[in-house]
Write a protein that holds these residues in place. Structure first.
Motif, PDB file in Angstrom:
ATOM      1  N   SER A   1      -0.296  18.852  35.584  1.00 44.93           N
ATOM      2  CA  SER A   1      -0.992  19.744  36.313  1.00 44.93           C
ATOM      3  C   SER A   1      -0.278  21.005  36.891  1.00 44.93           C
ATOM      4  O   SER A   1      -0.548  22.055  37.385  1.00 44.93           O
ATOM      5  CB  SER A   1      -1.776  18.924  37.281  1.00 44.93           C
ATOM      6  OG  SER A   1      -0.961  18.143  38.069  1.00 44.93           O
TER       7      SER A   1
ATOM      8  N   ALA B   1       0.084  23.664  34.609  1.00 42.10           N
ATOM      9  CA  ALA B   1      -1.463  23.918  34.257  1.00 42.10           C
ATOM     10  C   ALA B   1      -1.743  25.038  35.629  1.00 42.10           C
ATOM     11  O   ALA B   1      -2.602  26.052  35.359  1.00 42.10           O
ATOM     12  CB  ALA B   1      -2.254  23.150  34.090  1.00 42.10           C
ATOM     13  N   ASN B   2      -1.445  24.486  36.774  1.00 46.54           N
ATOM     14  CA  ASN B   2      -2.168  25.145  37.963  1.00 46.54           C
ATOM     15  C   ASN B   2      -1.100  26.525  38.247  1.00 46.54           C
ATOM     16  O   ASN B   2      -1.466  27.281  39.137  1.00 46.54           O
ATOM     17  CB  ASN B   2      -1.849  24.156  39.133  1.00 46.54           C
ATOM     18  CG  ASN B   2      -2.939  23.259  39.122  1.00 46.54           C
ATOM     19  OD1 ASN B   2      -4.052  23.505  38.454  1.00 46.54           O
ATOM     20  ND2 ASN B   2      -2.507  21.979  39.692  1.00 46.54           N
ATOM     21  N   ASN B   3       0.051  26.532  37.531  1.00 45.78           N
ATOM     22  CA  ASN B   3       0.896  27.688  38.010  1.00 45.78           C
ATOM     23  C   ASN B   3       0.712  28.822  36.898  1.00 45.78           C
ATOM     24  O   ASN B   3       1.244  29.834  36.986  1.00 45.78           O
ATOM     25  CB  ASN B   3       2.313  27.413  38.239  1.00 45.78           C
ATOM     26  CG  ASN B   3       2.427  26.800  39.690  1.00 45.78           C
ATOM     27  OD1 ASN B   3       2.356  27.604  40.534  1.00 45.78           O
ATOM     28  ND2 ASN B   3       2.433  25.571  39.949  1.00 45.78           N
TER      29      ASN B   3
ATOM     30  N   SER C   1      -1.369  30.474  35.020  1.00 42.66           N
ATOM     31  CA  SER C   1      -1.837  31.896  34.981  1.00 42.66           C
ATOM     32  C   SER C   1      -1.194  32.799  35.625  1.00 42.66           C
ATOM     33  O   SER C   1      -1.385  34.080  35.081  1.00 42.66           O
ATOM     34  CB  SER C   1      -3.563  31.584  35.362  1.00 42.66           C
ATOM     35  OG  SER C   1      -4.148  31.091  34.480  1.00 42.66           O
TER      36      SER C   1
ATOM     37  N   THR D   1      -6.250  12.010  36.004  1.00 44.81           N
ATOM     38  CA  THR D   1      -6.768  13.151  36.352  1.00 44.81           C
ATOM     39  C   THR D   1      -8.276  12.861  36.746  1.00 44.81           C
ATOM     40  O   THR D   1      -8.981  11.875  36.245  1.00 44.81           O
ATOM     41  CB  THR D   1      -6.481  14.428  35.282  1.00 44.81           C
ATOM     42  OG1 THR D   1      -6.982  15.427  36.028  1.00 44.81           O
ATOM     43  CG2 THR D   1      -7.218  13.988  34.047  1.00 44.81           C
TER      44      THR D   1
ATOM     45  N   ALA E   1     -11.403  18.402  38.667  1.00 45.52           N
ATOM     46  CA  ALA E   1     -10.275  19.151  38.979  1.00 45.52           C
ATOM     47  C   ALA E   1      -9.949  19.811  37.406  1.00 45.52           C
ATOM     48  O   ALA E   1      -9.502  20.964  37.562  1.00 45.52           O
ATOM     49  CB  ALA E   1      -8.828  18.060  39.301  1.00 45.52           C
TER      50      ALA E   1
ATOM     51  N   LYS F   1     -12.338  22.561  37.246  1.00 42.62           N
ATOM     52  CA  LYS F   1     -11.977  23.687  37.999  1.00 42.62           C
ATOM     53  C   LYS F   1     -10.624  24.370  37.617  1.00 42.62           C
ATOM     54  O   LYS F   1     -10.698  25.833  37.734  1.00 42.62           O
ATOM     55  CB  LYS F   1     -11.726  23.213  39.631  1.00 42.62           C
ATOM     56  CG  LYS F   1     -11.417  24.284  40.549  1.00 42.62           C
ATOM     57  CD  LYS F   1     -11.423  23.969  42.087  1.00 42.62           C
ATOM     58  CE  LYS F   1     -10.707  24.955  42.944  1.00 42.62           C
ATOM     59  NZ  LYS F   1     -10.360  26.245  42.465  1.00 42.62           N
ATOM     60  N   ASN F   2      -9.580  23.805  37.001  1.00 40.11           N
ATOM     61  CA  ASN F   2      -8.520  24.584  36.859  1.00 40.11           C
ATOM     62  C   ASN F   2      -8.835  25.270  35.389  1.00 40.11           C
ATOM     63  O   ASN F   2      -8.342  26.532  35.500  1.00 40.11           O
ATOM     64  CB  ASN F   2      -7.454  23.425  36.215  1.00 40.11           C
ATOM     65  CG  ASN F   2      -6.159  23.796  35.404  1.00 40.11           C
ATOM     66  OD1 ASN F   2      -6.348  24.182  34.273  1.00 40.11           O
ATOM     67  ND2 ASN F   2      -5.399  24.821  36.159  1.00 40.11           N
TER      68      ASN F   2
ATOM     69  N   ASP G   1     -11.029  28.578  36.757  1.00 41.83           N
ATOM     70  CA  ASP G   1     -10.150  29.128  37.566  1.00 41.83           C
ATOM     71  C   ASP G   1      -9.172  30.187  36.591  1.00 41.83           C
ATOM     72  O   ASP G   1      -8.994  31.347  36.744  1.00 41.83           O
ATOM     73  CB  ASP G   1      -9.258  28.493  38.630  1.00 41.83           C
ATOM     74  CG  ASP G   1      -9.905  28.029  39.843  1.00 41.83           C
ATOM     75  OD1 ASP G   1     -11.023  28.364  39.857  1.00 41.83           O
ATOM     76  OD2 ASP G   1      -9.037  27.222  40.362  1.00 41.83           O
ATOM     77  N   ARG G   2      -8.820  29.442  35.500  1.00 40.81           N
ATOM     78  CA  ARG G   2      -7.884  30.146  34.665  1.00 40.81           C
ATOM     79  C   ARG G   2      -8.642  31.282  33.726  1.00 40.81           C
ATOM     80  O   ARG G   2      -7.952  32.417  33.581  1.00 40.81           O
ATOM     81  CB  ARG G   2      -7.205  29.122  33.659  1.00 40.81           C
ATOM     82  CG  ARG G   2      -5.945  28.375  34.316  1.00 40.81           C
ATOM     83  CD  ARG G   2      -5.085  27.707  33.426  1.00 40.81           C
ATOM     84  NE  ARG G   2      -5.661  26.460  32.830  1.00 40.81           N
ATOM     85  CZ  ARG G   2      -5.575  26.310  31.341  1.00 40.81           C
ATOM     86  NH1 ARG G   2      -4.700  26.999  30.708  1.00 40.81           N
ATOM     87  NH2 ARG G   2      -5.896  25.109  30.874  1.00 40.81           N
TER      88      ARG G   2
END
Ligand code: DC
Length: 222
Positions: free
Chosen positions: A90, A93-95, A97, A165, A169, A172-173, A176-177
């Protein structure tokens, strides 16, 4: 039969890599996941505590990053180390984009992707393959599916890999991406005018593969 370039673009988690990998296997082509390249760059920044909001640091770091694939594109190596398992974490994945939106990162990745596909006989998946990397690709597919379905597929995949997970979440990921990838200034995610649109919400993998294979064989013999 020609060794064409096949570009598969589309939203996050709609099965691009599964389709691209099976198509490459069926045609005896090389499979390249450009998303994994952006993820590998992101992992490098995170592991080395590089503040990617500083352009000078980003440019210097890019010189130190070497990415290659083995096992028909299914294993990614970052500076000689197998990082496949870390690319789905994660933190990455969260950073990814914001990292993929950086101009120097895109320029370097696009250059490497063009080099990898130069000889043809390639299935490449990503967000800008048909629009920027290979605008002359003989076959372009733009893949999508409803967000709930995509989130469910990605959630099941992560759970299957033993990664704990939450469904919300994951959803949302990916939404958002999608938003960040489609609205960024530099090569945003969009369908190339001449791409074939496939919404696979109600298609099985087999049905989708059959559709794309017919198109590929058609273009290879054109
Ligand atoms: O396909 P993926 O989910 O592994 O891609 C990870 C991220 O990289 C995604 O949020 C968008 C970005 N990406 C991109 O900007 N351009 C590409 N050609 C491929 C991926």
């Amino acid at each position: 039969m020609k060794n064409i370039i096949i570009a598969i673009d589309g939203h996050s988690s709609c099965g691009k890599s599964t389709l691209a990998r099976s198509l490459a296997e069926a045609l005896n082509f090389t499979y390249i996941s450009t998303g994994k390249m952006y993820r590998a760059v992101t992992l490098f920044f995170l592991e080395n505590n590089i503040d990617y909001k500083q352009p000078v640091l980003v440019k210097a770091a890019l010189d130190k990053i070497k990415i290659h694939f083995e096992d028909q594109g299914s294993t990614t190596f970052l500076n000689g180390k197998n990082v496949e398992a870390q690319l789905v974490e994660s933190m990455v994945a969260n950073n990814v984009s914001p990292v993929a939106a950086l101009t120097p990162v895109r320029e370097e990745m696009v250059r490497q992707q063009q080099e990898m596909g130069l000889a043809g006989g390639v299935v490449m998946d990503g967000r800008d393959i048909g629009t920027v990397v290979f605008p002359e690709a003989a076959l372009k597919i733009f893949l999508t599916a409803e967000p709930d379905i995509r989130a469910r597929r990605r959630y099941d995949e992560l759970i299957g890999k033993g990664i704990e997970t939450e469904f919300e979440a994951v959803k949302k990921n990916l939404t958002d991406r999608d938003l960040m990838d489609s609205t960024r200034e530099n090569s945003p995610l969009k369908k190339a005018e001449d791409a074939v649109l496939i919404d696979n919400t109600n298609l099985s993998r087999k049905e989708q593969m059959a559709m794309v294979k017919v198109l590929a064989l058609e273009r290879m013999s054109a």
